[in-house]
Motif scaffolding. Structure first.
Motif, PDB file in Angstrom:
ATOM      1  N   UNK A 121       0.775  -1.179   0.068  1.00  0.00           N
ATOM      2  CA  UNK A 121       0.003  -0.062   0.094  1.00  0.00           C
ATOM      3  C   UNK A 121       0.954   1.262  -0.219  1.00  0.00           C
ATOM      4  N   UNK A 122       0.646   2.218  -0.886  1.00  0.00           N
ATOM      5  CA  UNK A 122       1.498   3.492  -0.865  1.00  0.00           C
ATOM      6  C   UNK A 122       1.356   4.424   0.446  1.00  0.00           C
ATOM      7  N   UNK A 123       2.109   4.907   0.880  1.00  0.00           N
ATOM      8  CA  UNK A 123       2.234   5.576   2.152  1.00  0.00           C
ATOM      9  C   UNK A 123       0.965   6.559   2.276  1.00  0.00           C
ATOM     10  N   UNK A 124       0.515   7.135   1.156  1.00  0.00           N
ATOM     11  CA  UNK A 124      -0.599   8.009   1.138  1.00  0.00           C
ATOM     12  C   UNK A 124      -1.873   7.400   1.659  1.00  0.00           C
ATOM     13  N   UNK A 125      -1.779   6.205   1.022  1.00  0.00           N
ATOM     14  CA  UNK A 125      -3.235   5.326   1.301  1.00  0.00           C
ATOM     15  C   UNK A 125      -3.174   4.953   2.722  1.00  0.00           C
ATOM     16  N   UNK A 126      -1.796   4.691   3.248  1.00  0.00           N
ATOM     17  CA  UNK A 126      -1.829   4.143   4.605  1.00  0.00           C
ATOM     18  C   UNK A 126      -2.113   5.391   5.759  1.00  0.00           C
ATOM     19  N   UNK A 127      -1.534   6.455   5.294  1.00  0.00           N
ATOM     20  CA  UNK A 127      -1.827   7.653   6.015  1.00  0.00           C
ATOM     21  C   UNK A 127      -3.492   7.859   6.036  1.00  0.00           C
ATOM     22  N   UNK A 128      -4.129   7.920   5.072  1.00  0.00           N
ATOM     23  CA  UNK A 128      -5.559   8.267   4.994  1.00  0.00           C
ATOM     24  C   UNK A 128      -5.989   7.286   5.841  1.00  0.00           C
ATOM     25  N   UNK A 129      -5.847   5.825   5.977  1.00  0.00           N
ATOM     26  CA  UNK A 129      -6.838   4.797   6.713  1.00  0.00           C
ATOM     27  C   UNK A 129      -6.189   5.169   8.175  1.00  0.00           C
ATOM     28  N   UNK A 130      -5.093   5.807   8.474  1.00  0.00           N
ATOM     29  CA  UNK A 130      -4.830   5.784   9.774  1.00  0.00           C
ATOM     30  C   UNK A 130      -5.333   7.114  10.455  1.00  0.00           C
ATOM     31  N   UNK A 154     -10.088  14.889   2.159  1.00  0.00           N
ATOM     32  CA  UNK A 154     -10.242  16.532   1.933  1.00  0.00           C
ATOM     33  C   UNK A 154      -8.820  16.872   2.533  1.00  0.00           C
ATOM     34  N   UNK A 155      -8.422  16.555   3.778  1.00  0.00           N
ATOM     35  CA  UNK A 155      -7.369  17.230   4.298  1.00  0.00           C
ATOM     36  C   UNK A 155      -5.977  16.736   3.638  1.00  0.00           C
ATOM     37  N   UNK A 156      -6.011  15.579   2.919  1.00  0.00           N
ATOM     38  CA  UNK A 156      -5.046  14.972   2.216  1.00  0.00           C
ATOM     39  C   UNK A 156      -4.626  15.883   0.873  1.00  0.00           C
ATOM     40  N   UNK A 157      -5.691  15.944   0.377  1.00  0.00           N
ATOM     41  CA  UNK A 157      -5.987  16.555  -0.923  1.00  0.00           C
ATOM     42  C   UNK A 157      -5.450  18.116  -0.822  1.00  0.00           C
ATOM     43  N   UNK A 158      -5.670  18.908   0.359  1.00  0.00           N
ATOM     44  CA  UNK A 158      -5.345  20.111   0.557  1.00  0.00           C
ATOM     45  C   UNK A 158      -3.900  19.883   0.851  1.00  0.00           C
ATOM     46  N   UNK A 159      -3.257  19.221   1.791  1.00  0.00           N
ATOM     47  CA  UNK A 159      -1.813  19.085   2.045  1.00  0.00           C
ATOM     48  C   UNK A 159      -1.065  18.797   0.826  1.00  0.00           C
ATOM     49  N   UNK A 213       5.755  10.910  -0.349  1.00  0.00           N
ATOM     50  CA  UNK A 213       5.707  10.847   1.010  1.00  0.00           C
ATOM     51  C   UNK A 213       4.570  11.656   1.646  1.00  0.00           C
ATOM     52  N   UNK A 214       3.953  11.496   2.700  1.00  0.00           N
ATOM     53  CA  UNK A 214       2.975  12.462   3.375  1.00  0.00           C
ATOM     54  C   UNK A 214       3.502  13.599   3.910  1.00  0.00           C
ATOM     55  N   UNK A 215       3.079  14.673   3.533  1.00  0.00           N
ATOM     56  CA  UNK A 215       3.481  15.982   4.177  1.00  0.00           C
ATOM     57  C   UNK A 215       3.310  16.037   5.661  1.00  0.00           C
ATOM     58  N   UNK A 216       4.225  16.683   6.479  1.00  0.00           N
ATOM     59  CA  UNK A 216       4.109  16.907   7.717  1.00  0.00           C
ATOM     60  C   UNK A 216       2.731  17.574   8.088  1.00  0.00           C
ATOM     61  N   UNK A 217       2.546  18.570   6.999  1.00  0.00           N
ATOM     62  CA  UNK A 217       1.284  19.404   6.971  1.00  0.00           C
ATOM     63  C   UNK A 217      -0.185  18.719   7.418  1.00  0.00           C
ATOM     64  N   UNK A 218      -0.337  17.555   6.475  1.00  0.00           N
ATOM     65  CA  UNK A 218      -1.403  16.766   6.690  1.00  0.00           C
ATOM     66  C   UNK A 218      -1.645  16.310   8.114  1.00  0.00           C
ATOM     67  N   UNK A 219      -0.642  15.798   8.809  1.00  0.00           N
ATOM     68  CA  UNK A 219      -0.964  15.314  10.238  1.00  0.00           C
ATOM     69  C   UNK A 219      -1.167  16.730  11.246  1.00  0.00           C
ATOM     70  N   UNK A 220      -0.647  17.843  10.841  1.00  0.00           N
ATOM     71  CA  UNK A 220      -1.189  18.758  11.629  1.00  0.00           C
ATOM     72  C   UNK A 220      -2.427  19.110  11.435  1.00  0.00           C
TER      73      UNK A 220
END
Length: 275
Positions: free
Chosen positions: A1-10, A28-33, A49-56
């Motif tokens: 699974x790509x990091x982005x999809x793992x992050x979305x699930x988490x 929506x938040x991932x798309x914005x990030x 990779x997943x931007x740090x901004x997403x988790x913020x």
């Protein structure tokens, strides 16, 4: 699974206690990030990779902050509105007002003049002007902050030459008549239970309206008959359990009321026309 999809699930798992739309919120938040739209995120996600901004942003959503405040925008009907603290976040249920207006004016040239009482960031007025390109409109709100958002939205959408915005107390002092009157007043009872983050982040004056949630309708009741042209429509949003009470207040001075329902088959809009 790509990091982005793992992050979305988490993220969706983390948001389950805060939101009834946890997966959508995370998308929506991932798309914005990632500075892309949601369609591209789902259909052709970037391999990165997943931007740090997403988790913020996820942390902000976990605290109950509306997604629209975090991203700074919200889609409504066929337009996108910029929103932020101090203005009511547009809800999908309010699209019933626009759908009702389209149905009412079907087969005609449409309304020439539109009024939006309590326009907020311009939600109903700008959507209606987009639908009816020959119309001009007036949006009134008590909040200068909301009107600043509405003005910026009108310019960005390209209808600023057809939209006038004015600070005011509902229709007090207004003498013009309109073909279409739109209004999403506050109608939540003061002690009602609301979703996570609503009381903490959104403006009380745009949501709450006294013990029964009817205070704004009592102000509007004598004003609406003076605002509507023959053949016109006034569409007023209501709470799902308020149809009887609001009809008793607004169906007066020659106006008759019908109820339009939302996609969940709940009463959502009172439609007022001349008898």
């Amino acid at each position: 699974m790509k990091p982005i999809f793992r992050a979305l699930a988490d993220a969706a798992r983390q948001l389950e206690d805060t939101s009834d739309t946890a997966r959508l919120d995370s998308e929506l938040l991932m798309a914005e990030a990632l500075h892309i739209d949601r369609d591209r995120l789902l259909l052709s996600p970037p391999d990165r990779g997943v931007p740090d901004r997403f988790w913020q942003m996820v942390d902000r959503r976990k605290d109950g902050e509306p997604v629209a405040y975090i991203t700074g925008r919200r889609a409504f009907w066929n337009i996108e509105l910029h929103v932020g603290p101090g203005v009511l976040v547009p809800r999908p249920d309010s699209e019933v007002l626009i759908a009702s207006a389209i149905e009412h004016f079907e087969g005609t040239k449409g309304p020439s003049r539109i009024l939006d009482l309590g326009t907020g960031p311009g939600t109903l007025l700008l959507a209606a002007l987009d639908v009816f390109p020959e119309a001009t409109g007036l949006g009134i709100d008590v909040s200068r902050q909301a009107l600043s958002y509405a003005s910026a939205n009108a310019r960005r959408i390209g209808v600023d030459q057809r939209a006038k915005l004015m600070q005011g107390d509902w229709a007090k002092g207004l003498v013009e008549k309109f073909d279409l009157v739109l209004c999403n007043p506050p109608y939540v009872p003061d002690d009602a239970e609301v979703g996570a983050g609503v009381r903490e982040f959104e403006p009380d004056e745009a949501l709450f309206a006294g013990k029964e949630g009817l205070d704004a309708y009592r102000v509007l009741a004598p004003q609406l008959p003076l605002l509507l042209n023959p053949g016109g429509l006034a569409a007023v949003e209501i709470g799902h359990d308020q149809a009887k009470a609001v009809t008793a207040l607004l169906a007066r001075d020659g106006l008759q009321a019908n109820v339009a329902k939302d996609l969940a088959d709940r009463a959502r809009v009172l439609l007022l026309t001349w008898i």
